[in-house]
Motif scaffolding. Structure first.
Motif, mmCIF file in Angstrom:
data_model
loop_
_atom_site.group_PDB
_atom_site.id
_atom_site.type_symbol
_atom_site.label_atom_id
_atom_site.label_comp_id
_atom_site.label_asym_id
_atom_site.label_seq_id
_atom_site.Cartn_x
_atom_site.Cartn_y
_atom_site.Cartn_z
ATOM 1 N N ALA A 1 -13.625 11.376 4.468
ATOM 2 C CA ALA A 1 -14.037 12.582 5.183
ATOM 3 C C ALA A 1 -14.206 12.319 6.675
ATOM 4 C CB ALA A 1 -15.344 13.116 4.595
ATOM 5 N N ARG A 2 -14.606 11.120 7.020
ATOM 6 C CA ARG A 2 -14.841 10.785 8.427
ATOM 7 C C ARG A 2 -13.618 10.168 9.103
ATOM 8 N NH1 ARG A 2 -14.757 9.840 12.829
ATOM 9 N NH2 ARG A 2 -16.323 9.072 14.297
ATOM 10 N N HIS A 3 -12.818 9.395 8.364
ATOM 11 C CA HIS A 3 -11.811 8.555 9.018
ATOM 12 C C HIS A 3 -10.364 8.848 8.609
ATOM 13 C CE1 HIS A 3 -14.905 6.069 10.843
ATOM 14 N NE2 HIS A 3 -15.518 6.034 9.671
ATOM 15 N N TRP A 4 -10.134 9.798 7.740
ATOM 16 C CA TRP A 4 -8.751 10.177 7.392
ATOM 17 C C TRP A 4 -8.400 11.495 8.017
ATOM 18 C CZ3 TRP A 4 -7.353 9.267 1.519
ATOM 19 C CH2 TRP A 4 -7.084 7.903 1.315
ATOM 20 N N PRO A 5 -7.177 11.706 8.476
ATOM 21 C CA PRO A 5 -6.140 10.678 8.609
ATOM 22 C C PRO A 5 -6.503 9.678 9.705
ATOM 23 C CG PRO A 5 -5.410 12.747 9.572
ATOM 24 C CD PRO A 5 -6.716 13.037 8.904
ATOM 25 N N GLY A 6 -6.166 8.418 9.467
ATOM 26 C CA GLY A 6 -6.509 7.379 10.420
ATOM 27 C C GLY A 6 -6.203 6.003 9.878
ATOM 28 N N PRO A 7 -6.461 4.960 10.676
ATOM 29 C CA PRO A 7 -6.100 3.584 10.307
ATOM 30 C C PRO A 7 -7.095 2.945 9.339
ATOM 31 C CG PRO A 7 -7.079 3.587 12.475
ATOM 32 C CD PRO A 7 -6.987 5.032 12.053
ATOM 33 N N LEU A 8 -7.351 3.625 8.232
ATOM 34 C CA LEU A 8 -8.248 3.137 7.191
ATOM 35 C C LEU A 8 -7.526 3.205 5.853
ATOM 36 C CD1 LEU A 8 -11.056 2.241 6.130
ATOM 37 C CD2 LEU A 8 -11.598 4.684 5.871
ATOM 38 N N LEU B 1 0.839 -1.194 0.000
ATOM 39 C CA LEU B 1 0.000 0.000 0.000
ATOM 40 C C LEU B 1 0.880 1.251 0.000
ATOM 41 C CD1 LEU B 1 -0.214 1.491 3.065
ATOM 42 C CD2 LEU B 1 -1.328 -0.675 3.577
ATOM 43 N N LEU B 2 0.249 2.409 -0.166
ATOM 44 C CA LEU B 2 0.938 3.692 -0.152
ATOM 45 C C LEU B 2 0.477 4.514 1.039
ATOM 46 C CD1 LEU B 2 0.732 4.800 -3.902
ATOM 47 C CD2 LEU B 2 2.631 3.703 -2.730
ATOM 48 N N LEU B 3 1.406 5.231 1.653
ATOM 49 C CA LEU B 3 1.083 6.200 2.698
ATOM 50 C C LEU B 3 1.237 7.601 2.134
ATOM 51 C CD1 LEU B 3 2.910 4.710 5.824
ATOM 52 C CD2 LEU B 3 0.504 4.476 5.196
ATOM 53 N N VAL B 4 0.230 8.448 2.359
ATOM 54 C CA VAL B 4 0.284 9.837 1.905
ATOM 55 C C VAL B 4 0.176 10.758 3.116
ATOM 56 C CG1 VAL B 4 -0.688 9.297 -0.363
ATOM 57 C CG2 VAL B 4 -2.224 9.958 1.512
ATOM 58 N N SER B 5 0.547 12.027 2.904
ATOM 59 C CA SER B 5 0.519 12.999 3.999
ATOM 60 C C SER B 5 -0.663 13.944 3.912
ATOM 61 C CB SER B 5 1.816 13.813 4.011
ATOM 62 O OG SER B 5 1.997 14.482 2.773
ATOM 63 N N ASP B 6 -1.424 13.888 2.793
ATOM 64 C CA ASP B 6 -2.617 14.728 2.641
ATOM 65 C C ASP B 6 -3.369 14.250 1.402
ATOM 66 O OD1 ASP B 6 -1.211 15.799 0.416
ATOM 67 O OD2 ASP B 6 -0.428 17.450 1.624
ATOM 68 N N TRP C 1 -3.965 7.764 4.408
ATOM 69 C CA TRP C 1 -3.448 9.029 4.928
ATOM 70 C C TRP C 1 -3.117 8.779 6.386
ATOM 71 C CZ3 TRP C 1 -6.531 14.322 4.948
ATOM 72 C CH2 TRP C 1 -5.734 15.301 5.551
ATOM 73 N N THR C 2 -1.834 8.664 6.661
ATOM 74 C CA THR C 2 -1.404 8.325 8.013
ATOM 75 C C THR C 2 -1.534 9.519 8.954
ATOM 76 O OG1 THR C 2 0.463 7.621 9.391
ATOM 77 C CG2 THR C 2 1.000 8.797 7.354
ATOM 78 N N PRO C 3 -2.021 9.300 10.179
ATOM 79 C CA PRO C 3 -2.058 10.373 11.159
ATOM 80 C C PRO C 3 -0.766 10.478 11.970
ATOM 81 C CG PRO C 3 -3.197 8.488 12.046
ATOM 82 C CD PRO C 3 -2.750 8.102 10.657
ATOM 83 N N HIS C 4 0.195 9.575 11.730
ATOM 84 C CA HIS C 4 1.427 9.618 12.514
ATOM 85 C C HIS C 4 2.168 10.919 12.216
ATOM 86 C CE1 HIS C 4 5.445 8.708 13.979
ATOM 87 N NE2 HIS C 4 4.920 7.696 14.648
ATOM 88 N N PRO C 5 2.400 11.779 13.209
ATOM 89 C CA PRO C 5 2.956 13.109 12.934
ATOM 90 C C PRO C 5 4.348 13.064 12.312
ATOM 91 C CG PRO C 5 2.892 12.681 15.308
ATOM 92 C CD PRO C 5 2.114 11.586 14.652
ATOM 93 N N GLY C 6 5.180 12.124 12.748
ATOM 94 C CA GLY C 6 6.518 12.027 12.166
ATOM 95 C C GLY C 6 6.483 11.595 10.715
#
Length: 222
Positions: A92-99, A67-72, A125-130
Motif C-alpha cells: 500500500a505504501r511502496h507499490w508500484p516501486g522498487p520493492l 522474480l515476477l513483474l506485474v502491472s497491477d 509491481w513495476t512503476p516503469h510506464p513502458g
C-alpha cells in the motif's frame, strides 16, 4: 550475423511502436531484455519452456528462482498469490516501486521453477510506464532477473547488454528494449512475507527503516 541492436523504448511513441514486436517475441517463448525502475532485466513469459531458455542464457543455478513483474495488484489474484497482512501494508505504501515481495500461493498457476526454497514467489509491481503497458497488454506477468553474466555487474545501460549479449541479440534469441542509460544502479529491496514476520532478504533501493514506518514488525537489514 547482423550487428546487434535494440528497439527504442524511451518516449511514449517509441514504447507504443515496440509493444507489438516485444509481445510477439515473448509469445514465441523467447527472452526479452528491458529497462526497469532499477536495472536492465531479462525476462520471459511464465511458460516452462521459456523459463528454461532464460535459465540457459543466465546460467542460473537450479535453486535460484526468478522474480515476477506485474502491472497491477489484480494480477496477483489471477495468479493465486496472497498478500499477507504485512505484505499488504508494504504494498500500500511502496507499490508500484522498487520493492519485491515474496508471497505465498500460486500453486496452480506458477511453475515450481519460480519458487524460492521456502515456497514463496517473488513479485514486484513495476512503476516503469513502458513495462506496465507491456505486461498489461500481455495479460500475464513476466519473469525478471538482472541482465548480466553470473558474477558480473548488473547492466544499467542498453549498450552494456548489447556488448555482453551481442550473439544472442543478433541471432534473435534476445530482443532488447533500449532506454539508454538508467538513472540508478541499485536493485529492489526484497522482503520475504511468507513467514510469521516479514524479513528483508536483500537490501536495496528502499531502506529497512523506511519500510518499518508502514510495517513495524519487519526484521532484517538492521
Amino acid at each position: 550475423m547482423p550487428e546487434p541492436r535494440g528497439l527504442p523504448f524511451w518516449s511514449q511513441e517509441e514504447i507504443g511502436a515496440a509493444l507489438g514486436p516485444a509481445l510477439a517475441h515473448l509469445r514465441e517463448g523467447r527472452v526479452l531484455a528491458y529497462p526497469t525502475e532499477t536495472l536492465y532485466g531479462f525476462g520471459t513469459t511464465i511458460d516452462n519452456e521459456a523459463i528454461e531458455r532464460l535459465v540457459t542464457l543466465k546460467r542460473r543455478p537450479a535453486a535460484k528462482p526468478f522474480l515476477l513483474l506485474v502491472s497491477d495488484t489484480p494480477m496477483l489474484a489471477r495468479l493465486g498469490l496472497h498478500l499477507t497482512q504485512p505484505a499488504a501494508m508494504l504494498a500500500a505504501r511502496h507499490w508500484p516501486g522498487p520493492l519485491t515481495l515474496v508471497l505465498p500461493g500460486g500453486e496452480r498457476r506458477i511453475p515450481d521453477r519460480l519458487r524460492g526454497p521456502e515456497g514463496g514467489v517473488a513479485v514486484r509491481w513495476t512503476p516503469h510506464p513502458g513495462l506496465q503497458r507491456l505486461i498489461a497488454a500481455l495479460g500475464d506477468p513476466i519473469t525478471s532477473t538482472s541482465a548480466n553474466r553470473p558474477g558480473e555487474p548488473a547492466a544499467t545501460a542498453a549498450r552494456e547488454v548489447l556488448r555482453d549479449f551481442a550473439g544472442p541479440i543478433a541471432a534473435g534469441q534476445v530482443l532488447l528494449l533500449d532506454a539508454g542509460q538508467l538513472p540508478t544502479d541499485t536493485p529492489s529491496t526484497v522482503v520475504d512475507c511468507t513467514g510469521r514476520r516479514p524479513r528483508v532478504i536483500r537490501p536495496g533501493a528502499i531502506p529497512a527503516d523506511v519500510l518499518r514506518a508502514s510495517c513495524p514488525d519487519l526484521v532484517g537489514d538492521r
